[in-house]
Design a protein around this motif. Structure first.
Motif, PDB file in Angstrom:
ATOM      1  N   GLU A 539       0.836  -1.209   0.000  1.00  0.00           N
ATOM      2  CA  GLU A 539       0.000   0.000   0.000  1.00  0.00           C
ATOM      3  C   GLU A 539       0.866   1.252   0.000  1.00  0.00           C
ATOM      4  N   VAL A 540       1.913   1.220   0.847  1.00  0.00           N
ATOM      5  CA  VAL A 540       2.868   2.328   0.890  1.00  0.00           C
ATOM      6  C   VAL A 540       4.182   1.799   0.364  1.00  0.00           C
ATOM      7  N   GLY A 541       4.648   2.324  -0.755  1.00  0.00           N
ATOM      8  CA  GLY A 541       5.880   1.810  -1.347  1.00  0.00           C
ATOM      9  C   GLY A 541       6.588   2.842  -2.183  1.00  0.00           C
ATOM     10  N   VAL A 542       7.635   2.406  -2.820  1.00  0.00           N
ATOM     11  CA  VAL A 542       8.420   3.318  -3.655  1.00  0.00           C
ATOM     12  C   VAL A 542       7.717   3.537  -4.997  1.00  0.00           C
ATOM     13  N   ASP A 543       8.096   4.622  -5.665  1.00  0.00           N
ATOM     14  CA  ASP A 543       7.561   4.903  -6.995  1.00  0.00           C
ATOM     15  C   ASP A 543       8.255   4.017  -8.021  1.00  0.00           C
ATOM     16  N   VAL A 544       7.465   3.274  -8.777  1.00  0.00           N
ATOM     17  CA  VAL A 544       8.008   2.478  -9.881  1.00  0.00           C
ATOM     18  C   VAL A 544       7.260   2.930 -11.126  1.00  0.00           C
ATOM     19  N   LYS A 545       7.885   3.780 -11.888  1.00  0.00           N
ATOM     20  CA  LYS A 545       7.195   4.446 -12.995  1.00  0.00           C
ATOM     21  C   LYS A 545       6.755   3.490 -14.096  1.00  0.00           C
ATOM     22  N   THR A 546       7.444   2.336 -14.246  1.00  0.00           N
ATOM     23  CA  THR A 546       7.072   1.393 -15.306  1.00  0.00           C
ATOM     24  C   THR A 546       6.097   0.320 -14.825  1.00  0.00           C
ATOM     25  N   ALA A 547       5.645   0.424 -13.568  1.00  0.00           N
ATOM     26  CA  ALA A 547       4.619  -0.504 -13.076  1.00  0.00           C
ATOM     27  C   ALA A 547       3.265   0.000 -13.557  1.00  0.00           C
ATOM     28  N   THR A 548       2.626  -0.760 -14.453  1.00  0.00           N
ATOM     29  CA  THR A 548       1.379  -0.289 -15.074  1.00  0.00           C
ATOM     30  C   THR A 548       0.176  -1.195 -14.798  1.00  0.00           C
ATOM     31  N   CYS A 549       0.399  -2.322 -14.113  1.00  0.00           N
ATOM     32  CA  CYS A 549      -0.714  -3.240 -13.844  1.00  0.00           C
ATOM     33  C   CYS A 549      -0.788  -3.569 -12.354  1.00  0.00           C
ATOM     34  N   MET A 550      -1.973  -3.437 -11.786  1.00  0.00           N
ATOM     35  CA  MET A 550      -2.239  -3.841 -10.413  1.00  0.00           C
ATOM     36  C   MET A 550      -3.398  -4.832 -10.437  1.00  0.00           C
ATOM     37  N   VAL A 551      -3.119  -6.075 -10.026  1.00  0.00           N
ATOM     38  CA  VAL A 551      -4.147  -7.117  -9.983  1.00  0.00           C
ATOM     39  C   VAL A 551      -4.429  -7.425  -8.513  1.00  0.00           C
ATOM     40  N   ARG A 569      -0.376   2.570  -6.486  1.00  0.00           N
ATOM     41  CA  ARG A 569       0.988   2.079  -6.764  1.00  0.00           C
ATOM     42  C   ARG A 569       1.291   2.100  -8.257  1.00  0.00           C
ATOM     43  N   VAL A 570       0.246   2.134  -9.090  1.00  0.00           N
ATOM     44  CA  VAL A 570       0.458   2.237 -10.536  1.00  0.00           C
ATOM     45  C   VAL A 570      -0.033   3.607 -11.000  1.00  0.00           C
ATOM     46  N   GLY A 571       0.280   3.951 -12.243  1.00  0.00           N
ATOM     47  CA  GLY A 571      -0.105   5.265 -12.746  1.00  0.00           C
ATOM     48  C   GLY A 571       0.803   6.356 -12.224  1.00  0.00           C
ATOM     49  N   ARG A 572       2.090   6.014 -11.987  1.00  0.00           N
ATOM     50  CA  ARG A 572       3.038   6.968 -11.402  1.00  0.00           C
ATOM     51  C   ARG A 572       3.818   7.747 -12.466  1.00  0.00           C
ATOM     52  N   SER A 573       3.410   7.605 -13.699  1.00  0.00           N
ATOM     53  CA  SER A 573       4.093   8.319 -14.780  1.00  0.00           C
ATOM     54  C   SER A 573       3.067   8.635 -15.866  1.00  0.00           C
ATOM     55  N   GLU A 574       3.565   9.026 -17.037  1.00  0.00           N
ATOM     56  CA  GLU A 574       2.655   9.338 -18.145  1.00  0.00           C
ATOM     57  C   GLU A 574       2.113   8.077 -18.816  1.00  0.00           C
ATOM     58  N   LEU A 575       2.613   6.894 -18.430  1.00  0.00           N
ATOM     59  CA  LEU A 575       2.162   5.630 -19.025  1.00  0.00           C
ATOM     60  C   LEU A 575       0.740   5.296 -18.571  1.00  0.00           C
ATOM     61  N   GLN A 576      -0.087   4.796 -19.491  1.00  0.00           N
ATOM     62  CA  GLN A 576      -1.436   4.365 -19.122  1.00  0.00           C
ATOM     63  C   GLN A 576      -1.326   3.133 -18.225  1.00  0.00           C
ATOM     64  N   SER A 577      -2.055   3.155 -17.109  1.00  0.00           N
ATOM     65  CA  SER A 577      -1.995   2.039 -16.161  1.00  0.00           C
ATOM     66  C   SER A 577      -3.379   1.452 -15.927  1.00  0.00           C
ATOM     67  N   TYR A 578      -3.388   0.222 -15.363  1.00  0.00           N
ATOM     68  CA  TYR A 578      -4.634  -0.529 -15.230  1.00  0.00           C
ATOM     69  C   TYR A 578      -4.681  -1.227 -13.872  1.00  0.00           C
ATOM     70  N   THR A 579      -5.890  -1.315 -13.322  1.00  0.00           N
ATOM     71  CA  THR A 579      -6.130  -2.099 -12.113  1.00  0.00           C
ATOM     72  C   THR A 579      -7.245  -3.101 -12.403  1.00  0.00           C
ATOM     73  N   PHE A 580      -7.023  -4.346 -11.970  1.00  0.00           N
ATOM     74  CA  PHE A 580      -8.008  -5.419 -12.154  1.00  0.00           C
ATOM     75  C   PHE A 580      -8.479  -5.882 -10.778  1.00  0.00           C
ATOM     76  N   LEU A 581      -9.767  -5.722 -10.510  1.00  0.00           N
ATOM     77  CA  LEU A 581     -10.350  -6.130  -9.231  1.00  0.00           C
ATOM     78  C   LEU A 581     -11.066  -7.456  -9.432  1.00  0.00           C
ATOM     79  N   VAL A 582     -10.496  -8.527  -8.884  1.00  0.00           N
ATOM     80  CA  VAL A 582     -11.054  -9.866  -9.061  1.00  0.00           C
ATOM     81  C   VAL A 582     -11.965 -10.172  -7.874  1.00  0.00           C
ATOM     82  N   PHE A 583     -13.228 -10.512  -8.152  1.00  0.00           N
ATOM     83  CA  PHE A 583     -14.201 -10.722  -7.073  1.00  0.00           C
ATOM     84  C   PHE A 583     -14.816 -12.115  -7.151  1.00  0.00           C
TER      85      PHE A 583
END
Length: 654
Positions: A539-551, A569-583
């Motif tokens: 939840e609290v971590g370092v910036d990783v600009k190339t991290a674009t997927c959170m599952v 944690r994602v979306g830390r740069s100009e790159l489009q990022s995605y989160t997937f919420l599995v239920f």
């Protein structure tokens, strides 16, 4: 003064029951307010059910018993009483109450109230209350209080003992709200309000009593907040000017333009630094809005004036990231930075502490180690506390005591809901950073039902193939006998050996040694690890600009705030990022609502409000621990206008 045991019918057993309900005194009994009411002050005849055609309806009428009959066989035989009120007939189904055949013989006239529905072609109720007709009914003809019940407590008992308690104690009730405000707001006296909240003479009296007691609760609360602020107001005597030359120079050297909210917050902090009372301010905003930069830039006038500053973070990894960022921002300024953590070798630590005490360090960045007793500043004037919710009050105070009337700001990526801000934080100053740095794209969020994870894996593979990285988050570290949920340990192995065989997968969780966690996070930040499998520890971590997927697996098991922090944690740069919420397929209504909110908005402030409404205030920002939020009638959502009014009223009489 009388005690509970002196009330008629309150013996040892019922005293114990009252205690279990949180009632130990006459005062607490009088403040045990009804949860709802039955409005038996107006008649609702049987014909109203047919008239409106609703599935269920409340009935309150005077009727006569016209017939008895039994249905069923043997021990399961059940009494059915037919009654008529002149507008229609109804059947009372007396499960377990066959004795009513003797209590209510044919021809008996009664007051009747209950919930009725159309069944088997007739109006029926198995949940009803009655009273034999008289000119002065006890439970009919007026508004009846319905109390929260537990154990052996009954509404009948509570009504009786509360009425007796009021007769004994009512004359001693004194107003808490000043008389001037009672008149200004057309409120009741406390005695009138307590009487009418339990035994209202009409709806208007009930509404006025409820408003008075809500006002009283919020008035007490706001007064406590105000007194606390005044008590903790620290006078500072520095006598040194606070120049901004260095601050302006660093701002001008930045390769980007500050956002309007960043500029406004920095200006506000500088203005307050010139005042004679110590700064105590929260800087809140979503992950990535630039709060850390605000902290660094706000420290510069203090450093230029020859004073020291401190920056404390909850983890060594985060503190190290802040150090790197500070070194980059402050290059060519001559600012003397230093880093302190519990793992610093003793020899280096001794040299650092000597330099700090001698005033040879301008900004000390580090972890909880800064709070240690042997850490002494020459003239600490400004402190920045990152992720303030992870530090206790005692820890904050220990840091501030290292200086003289130290100004401090607390940074929070968990936005404080506006309704909570008005109540819990009262007079505490809050800066809100809403504008995001240019170029940031909102994280696109998808919801995926369990069993369709292969679609997610295919998507993540496409992202990895172009040099991006991914997080996979699970609620458990390892297998549990009680919960049938996927866990991080087994899934890390599965993802590495069965799904992402050509990429490097690593596992991180809270039970690992700090050194191991830091090593893995550093490798992930450098791109040496492509997939990080974790629990909510990230939840609290370092910036990783190339991290674009959170599952997030079993996303319905996480609270809204946690989901939002993880998505951050994602979306830390100009790159489009995605989160997937599995239920899961057995998704609760509350779970559906949380995932719907996450899918529809990236606004952390809106999410914080929704989280508060879904969970209540107890879990957010340590509210429950404050001991302040034990409201009986007040509601921080419904009563925001009243809260604002009370704050103005307190200002008026102060």
């Amino acid at each position: 003064m009388a005690d509970l045991g002196s009330l008629n019918g309150v013996g040892k057993t019922l005293l114990k029951e009252l205690k279990s309900a949180g009632i130990t005194t006459i005062q607490e009994l009088l403040e045990y307010y009804p949860r709802t009411y039955e409005f038996r002050d107006r008649q609702i005849p049987f014909s109203s059910a047919f008239q409106f055609g609703v599935q269920q309806t409340k009935i309150n009428t005077v009727c006569t018993v016209i017939n008895h009959q039994f249905f069923g066989f043997g021990a399961k035989q059940t009494l059915k009483i037919t009654v008529s009120d002149g507008t229609g007939n109804a059947a009372l189904i007396c499960f377990g109450r066959n004795f009513l055949a003797n209590s209510l013989p044919v021809g008996t006239k009664i007051y009747l109230a209950g919930t009725f529905s159309i069944r088997f072609g007739e109006l029926q109720s198995s949940s009803f209350d009655y009273e034999i007709y008289s000119e002065k009914p006890q439970s009919f003809g007026h508004i009846i209080p319905i109390y929260p019940l537990s154990g052996k407590l009954t509404n009948k008992f509570l009504r009786k003992v509360i009425a007796e308690a009021f007769e004994i104690q009512g004359k001693f009730l004194q107003d808490i709200i000043p008389e001037k405000l009672i008149e200004m707001n057309s409120l009741m006296s406390r005695k009138e309000a307590i009487k009418n909240i339990h035994f209202p003479k009409d709806k208007a009296s009930l509404d006025k009593a409820a408003r008075t007691l809500k006002y009283e609760e919020l008035f007490i609360f706001q007064k406590k907040i105000r007194e606390s602020v005044e008590k903790n107001r620290v006078i500072k005597k520095r006598g040194k000017p606070m120049p901004r030359t260095l601050q302006r120079k660093v701002v001008a050297s930045l390769p980007f333009t500050l956002t309007p909210d960043q500029i406004s917050t920095i200006d506000t902090i500088y203005t307050e630094s010139l005042e004679n009372t110590a700064i105590s301010r929260i800087v809140q905003g979503d992950v990535g809005c630039g709060k850390t930069l605000i902290g660094f830039l706000s420290a510069l006038p203090y450093i230029e004036a020859g004073m020291q500053t401190a920056f404390i973070a909850p983890t060594e990894l985060l503190a190290e990231q802040h150090l790197k960022n500070a070194a980059k921002i402050f290059q060519n300024t001559g600012i003397r930075l230093a880093f302190l953590s519990g793992k610093l070798p003793q020899k280096k630590k001794e040299l650092l502490l000597e330099a700090l005490e001698a005033g040879e360090i301008d900004m000390l960045i580090g972890t909880h180690a800064i709070i240690s007793q042997n850490v002494r500043f020459k003239n600490l004037a400004f402190a920045i506390i990152d992720e303030q919710q992870r530090f206790g009050v005692l820890q904050r105070n220990a840091l501030l005591e290292k200086g003289n009337a130290t100004d401090y700001i607390m940074m929070s990526a968990t936005p404080i809901p506006r309704s909570l801000e008005m109540t819990l934080f009262g007079e505490l100053k809050i800066s809100t950073v809403r504008t995001m740095p240019p170029g940031r794209k909102p994280v696109i969020t998808y919801t995926v039902m369990e069993g369709h994870e292969n679609r997610i894996y295919d998507w993540v593979k496409k992202e990895l193939s172009i040099g991006h990285q991914a997080y996979f988050v699970y609620p458990l570290i390892e297998d549990s006998d009680r919960l049938n949920l996927k866990n991080a340990t087994e899934m890390a192995e599965y993802l590495q050996n069965r799904v992402f065989t050509e990429y490097k997968v690593a596992l991180i969780h809270s039970r690992m040694k700090e050194d191991d966690k830091a090593s893995i996070m550093n490798s992930f930040a450098k791109g040496e690890i492509q997939i990080l499998v974790a629990t909510s520890v990230v939840e609290v971590g370092v910036d990783v600009k190339t991290a674009t997927c959170m599952v997030i697996q079993h996303a319905d098991r996480f609270g809204l705030s946690s989901l939002h922090q993880l998505r951050g944690r994602v979306g830390r740069s100009e790159l489009q990022s995605y989160t997937f919420l599995v239920f899961s397929q057995e998704l609760s209504e509350n779970g559906k609502e949380r995932l719907k909110i996450m899918k529809e908005t990236n606004d952390g402030f809106l999410i914080a409000e929704k989280d508060l409404s879904l969970r209540g205030p107890g879990d957010i920002s340590g509210v429950e621990q404050s001991g302040f939020m034990n409201f009986h009638l007040a509601d921080i959502f419904r009563d925001t206008e009243l809260i604002s009014q009370i704050r103005r009223d307190i200002e008026f009489i102060s």
